[in-house]
Design an enzyme around this catalytic site. Structure first.
Site, PDB file in Angstrom:
ATOM      1  N   ASN A 159      17.101  -6.315   9.861  1.00 12.72           N
ATOM      2  CA  ASN A 159      15.807  -6.474   9.295  1.00 12.72           C
ATOM      3  C   ASN A 159      15.275  -5.200   9.099  1.00 12.72           C
ATOM      4  O   ASN A 159      13.873  -5.310   8.444  1.00 12.72           O
ATOM      5  CB  ASN A 159      15.006  -7.476  10.023  1.00 12.72           C
ATOM      6  CG  ASN A 159      14.945  -7.116  11.438  1.00 12.72           C
ATOM      7  OD1 ASN A 159      15.779  -6.349  12.078  1.00 12.72           O
ATOM      8  ND2 ASN A 159      13.688  -7.364  12.011  1.00 12.72           N
ATOM      9  N   GLU A 256      17.943  -5.457  22.437  1.00  9.61           N
ATOM     10  CA  GLU A 256      16.631  -5.818  21.834  1.00  9.61           C
ATOM     11  C   GLU A 256      16.975  -7.109  21.120  1.00  9.61           C
ATOM     12  O   GLU A 256      17.597  -7.116  20.083  1.00  9.61           O
ATOM     13  CB  GLU A 256      16.256  -4.662  21.083  1.00  9.61           C
ATOM     14  CG  GLU A 256      15.633  -3.477  21.575  1.00  9.61           C
ATOM     15  CD  GLU A 256      14.208  -3.677  22.465  1.00  9.61           C
ATOM     16  OE1 GLU A 256      13.750  -4.541  22.159  1.00  9.61           O
ATOM     17  OE2 GLU A 256      13.974  -2.639  23.191  1.00  9.61           O
ATOM     18  N   GLU A 468      12.678   0.303  24.012  1.00  8.55           N
ATOM     19  CA  GLU A 468      12.742   1.266  23.146  1.00  8.55           C
ATOM     20  C   GLU A 468      11.608   1.720  23.021  1.00  8.55           C
ATOM     21  O   GLU A 468      10.497   1.148  23.405  1.00  8.55           O
ATOM     22  CB  GLU A 468      13.537   0.624  21.781  1.00  8.55           C
ATOM     23  CG  GLU A 468      15.123   0.288  22.078  1.00  8.55           C
ATOM     24  CD  GLU A 468      16.005   0.207  20.785  1.00  8.55           C
ATOM     25  OE1 GLU A 468      15.227  -0.557  19.847  1.00  8.55           O
ATOM     26  OE2 GLU A 468      16.783   0.613  20.686  1.00  8.55           O
TER      27      GLU A 468
HETATM   28  P1  NAD Z   1      23.550 -10.404  14.919  1.00  9.86           P
HETATM   29  O1  NAD Z   1      23.317 -10.690  16.390  1.00  9.86           O
HETATM   30  O2  NAD Z   1      23.767 -11.455  14.055  1.00  9.86           O
HETATM   31  O3  NAD Z   1      23.930  -9.036  14.468  1.00  9.86           O
HETATM   32  C1  NAD Z   1      23.369  -7.921  14.937  1.00  9.86           C
HETATM   33  C2  NAD Z   1      24.662  -6.812  14.859  1.00  9.86           C
HETATM   34  O4  NAD Z   1      25.641  -7.070  15.753  1.00  9.86           O
HETATM   35  C3  NAD Z   1      24.936  -6.395  13.771  1.00  9.86           C
HETATM   36  O5  NAD Z   1      25.352  -5.148  13.521  1.00  9.86           O
HETATM   37  C4  NAD Z   1      26.387  -7.168  13.709  1.00  9.86           C
HETATM   38  O6  NAD Z   1      27.398  -6.737  12.837  1.00  9.86           O
HETATM   39  C5  NAD Z   1      26.801  -6.731  15.252  1.00  9.86           C
HETATM   40  N1  NAD Z   1      27.691  -7.769  15.761  1.00  9.86           N
HETATM   41  C6  NAD Z   1      28.029  -9.231  15.423  1.00  9.86           C
HETATM   42  N2  NAD Z   1      28.856  -9.918  16.472  1.00  9.86           N
HETATM   43  C7  NAD Z   1      29.182  -8.758  17.276  1.00  9.86           C
HETATM   44  C8  NAD Z   1      30.080  -8.514  18.506  1.00  9.86           C
HETATM   45  N3  NAD Z   1      30.645  -9.762  18.709  1.00  9.86           N
HETATM   46  N4  NAD Z   1      29.988  -7.439  19.304  1.00  9.86           N
HETATM   47  C9  NAD Z   1      29.319  -6.376  18.745  1.00  9.86           C
HETATM   48  N5  NAD Z   1      28.610  -6.200  17.698  1.00  9.86           N
HETATM   49  C10 NAD Z   1      28.456  -7.544  17.087  1.00  9.86           C
HETATM   50  O7  NAD Z   1      21.989 -10.379  14.417  1.00  9.86           O
HETATM   51  P2  NAD Z   1      21.006 -10.146  12.870  1.00  9.86           P
HETATM   52  O8  NAD Z   1      21.028 -11.447  12.251  1.00  9.86           O
HETATM   53  O9  NAD Z   1      21.464  -8.795  12.199  1.00  9.86           O
HETATM   54  O10 NAD Z   1      19.502  -9.893  13.404  1.00  9.86           O
HETATM   55  C11 NAD Z   1      18.473 -10.944  13.600  1.00  9.86           C
HETATM   56  C12 NAD Z   1      18.174 -10.894  15.064  1.00  9.86           C
HETATM   57  O11 NAD Z   1      17.792  -9.772  15.591  1.00  9.86           O
HETATM   58  C13 NAD Z   1      17.219 -11.739  15.368  1.00  9.86           C
HETATM   59  O12 NAD Z   1      17.190 -12.636  16.544  1.00  9.86           O
HETATM   60  C14 NAD Z   1      16.129 -10.846  15.606  1.00  9.86           C
HETATM   61  O13 NAD Z   1      14.933 -11.180  16.380  1.00  9.86           O
HETATM   62  C15 NAD Z   1      16.720  -9.788  16.321  1.00  9.86           C
HETATM   63  N6  NAD Z   1      15.991  -8.544  16.373  1.00  9.86           N
HETATM   64  C16 NAD Z   1      15.325  -8.177  17.496  1.00  9.86           C
HETATM   65  C17 NAD Z   1      14.601  -6.761  17.537  1.00  9.86           C
HETATM   66  C18 NAD Z   1      13.998  -6.321  18.809  1.00  9.86           C
HETATM   67  O14 NAD Z   1      13.809  -5.186  18.757  1.00  9.86           O
HETATM   68  N7  NAD Z   1      13.963  -7.082  19.982  1.00  9.86           N
HETATM   69  C19 NAD Z   1      14.463  -6.296  16.538  1.00  9.86           C
HETATM   70  C20 NAD Z   1      15.052  -6.590  15.097  1.00  9.86           C
HETATM   71  C21 NAD Z   1      15.996  -7.797  15.362  1.00  9.86           C
END
Ligand code: NAD
Length: 494
Positions: A159, A256, A468
């Site tokens: 995002n 995060e 962070e």
């Molecule tokens: P996601 O968990 O689906 O994917 C995040 C990343 O993890 C991607 O790069 C993906 O390829 C990778 N990934 C997937 N499976 C994995 C595994 N088994 N091992 C290692 N890496 C793996 O999340 P998303 O849909 O990309 O993002 C949305 C989420 O991110 C929401 O929950 C949002 O709240 C959170 N988010 C948090 C912050 C924060 O600072 N707290 C900031 C932005 C987004």
């Protein structure tokens, strides 16, 4: 300067290792899709295990050189990256809009500028890095050095693609580490451009590398014995897997994760300010932000007026083509994500909550191909409704009424998440009481959403581990070494 547009297609994208583009050996590719049209922007090569090994070997070599580079030189490099990003703001903003769905009105004013600010902040911090000195006895002193961890991996969510890459890279690099960054497979493009800029700014080869791929590539990073730390941004479920995969090699882990943040509006609040916060806190980036204040609690005396004021403001929002500078709400990242968000809206419509506005696919024919959903508000919601409890990560606001401070605090904290929160009141003491009592990593008083690089950001409870931004992050990218020095002969003991 080359700007992309809604119809841009790009050649196959490769990996960026050792200061240059290289082909992945896996032979696999995936597609990145334009959320506004659902047309393919380009193929992207997926990094397999040989590619990750290669990145780790290169990053190790980069680390050995970079960790011995004087902090003032690291600082200058980061400053050069920041100024190149500022010069190329439009180019980066257009690419981010193409790949991640965020309107140009946001990416030109937020993403690239914010990334530059983070780099500038850590460039300043670089020259203040220091350890400690202890006088233990006249003939005995100790120094505690802060040393980098080695090769760090960053795994990003889709995002806030460029921002997340820089939030991880800037503090890691300033501390003398090298980094392998894996952007999310839904928004892989700007991280590669960032790597190009690092090279242009003079960062030695191997210090910042980009591997592409889905969760399998992420897992290769989390499990790799040559990597000392994983900084992960994404969903809680994925974060848990990362922690499990990182455990056998005892990596440092920063997580995060998601949120379902409360925004509490007392009757004595500046009404218009609170309304502005509720709208920006829910619909900026179409609600695809981790810290959105999606549970809006409004005190009973102003509840009806507050709800009545929201509808017209939301109806007036301009939903549409993210490349139109007038657009305020763009499409959602993917068809699958749009279906998930629409599913929650259906669930909310079928509940006892009252539908106030939005939550539909827009009518205009030119928006039919994109993943558009109009901003939705439901009021009279109950805390235990599933759409009020789950992170939706889309433009859906839930509004609840409350009667008193302790009640609203109990309800606001009744969630597994703890990323952020907000309180609006003109009572100074109450503002601070509530801010302290809220279980969250960040609380805004009479505002919502700003996050300057100097302030630590991260979650409590199941919203994450570690921070962070800010100085707090330096601890996460360094480890201490105690050097205990004696100036006299060691006594005979046996
Ligand atoms: P996601 O968990 O689906 O994917 C995040 C990343 O993890 C991607 O790069 C993906 O390829 C990778 N990934 C997937 N499976 C994995 C595994 N088994 N091992 C290692 N890496 C793996 O999340 P998303 O849909 O990309 O993002 C949305 C989420 O991110 C929401 O929950 C949002 O709240 C959170 N988010 C948090 C912050 C924060 O600072 N707290 C900031 C932005 C987004």
């Amino acid at each position: 300067m080359k700007l992309v547009n809604a119809h841009t297609t790009l050649p196959t994208q490769r990996l960026y290792i050792d200061g240059e583009y290289v082909d992945a050996t896996s032979g696999e590719t995936f597609q990145t899709i334009n959320p506004a049209t659902n047309r393919v922007i380009c193929d992207v090569q997926q990094a397999g295990d040989e590619d990750v090994d290669r990145a780790v070997i290169t990053a190790r070599k980069g680390f050995l050189h970079w960790s011995r580079t004087p902090p003032v030189e690291r600082s200058r490099t980061l400053m050069r990256v920041a100024s190149i990003l500022r010069e190329r703001n439009l180019e980066f903003a257009y690419l981010e809009t193409l790949d991640t769905d965020r309107p140009l009105s946001e990416t030109t004013t937020d993403d690239v500028i914010y990334a530059s600010r983070i780099l500038e902040y850590y460039a300043g911090v670089a020259q203040t890095l220091r350890g400690d000195h202890y006088d233990l006895a006249p003939d005995n002193f100790a120094i505690v050095r802060r040393e980098p961890l080695g090769v760090c991996a960053g795994i990003g969510a889709w995002n806030y693609s460029l921002g997340i890459a820089v939030m991880k890279a800037a503090p890691a690099l300033v501390c003398g580490n090298s980094m392998i960054f894996k952007p999310a497979e839904l928004s892989p493009l700007t991280a590669l451009k960032l790597a190009e800029v690092f090279t242009e700014a003079g960062l030695p080869p191997g210090v910042f590398n980009v591997v592409q791929g889905d969760g399998r590539t992420g897992q290769l990073l989390s499990r790799h014995p040559g990597i000392s730390k994983i900084s992960f941004t994404g969903e809680g479920g994925t974060g848990r897997k990362v922690m499990v995969d990182a455990a056998p090699t005892l990596k440092h882990v920063t997580l995060e994760l998601g949120g379902k943040s409360p925004l509490i509006v007392f009757a004595d609040a500046d009404f218009d300010s609170a309304m502005n916060a509720a709208l920006v806190g829910n619909f900026f980036s179409a609600g695809e932000l981790c810290c959105t204040g999606t549970r809006v609690f409004v005190e009973r005396p102003i509840y009806d007026r507050f709800v009545a004021g929201l509808g017209p403001r939301v109806t007036a929002m301009r939903v549409g083509d993210p490349f139109d500078m007038e657009t305020q709400v763009g499409p959602l990242i993917s068809k699958a994500h749009m279906e998930k968000v629409l599913g929650y809206i259906e669930m909310a419509s079928a509940s006892a909550a009252t539908h106030v506005v939005g939550g539909r696919r827009p009518d205009s024919p030119e928006l039919q191909d994109g993943n558009y959903v109009t901003p939705a508000i439901f009021c009279d919601c109950a805390d235990d409704m599933q759409f009020v409890r789950d992170e939706i990560f889309g433009p859906v606001m839930s509004v609840m009424v409350f009667d008193e401070e302790n009640e609203v605090l109990r309800r606001a904290n009744d969630t597994v998440y703890g990323l952020a929160g907000g309180v609006f009141t003109s009572d100074f003491a109450r503002a601070h009481r509530v801010a302290i009592a809220l279980e969250a990593g960040t609380v805004w008083i009479n505002g919502y959403g700003s996050g300057p690089p100097s302030l630590p950001f991260g979650g409590v409870k199941q919203s994450g581990l570690g921070r962070e931004n800010g100085l707090a992050t330096l601890d996460a990218y360094t480890q201490t070494k105690t050097i205990n020095a004696s100036m006299s002969a060691m006594e005979r003991y046996y």
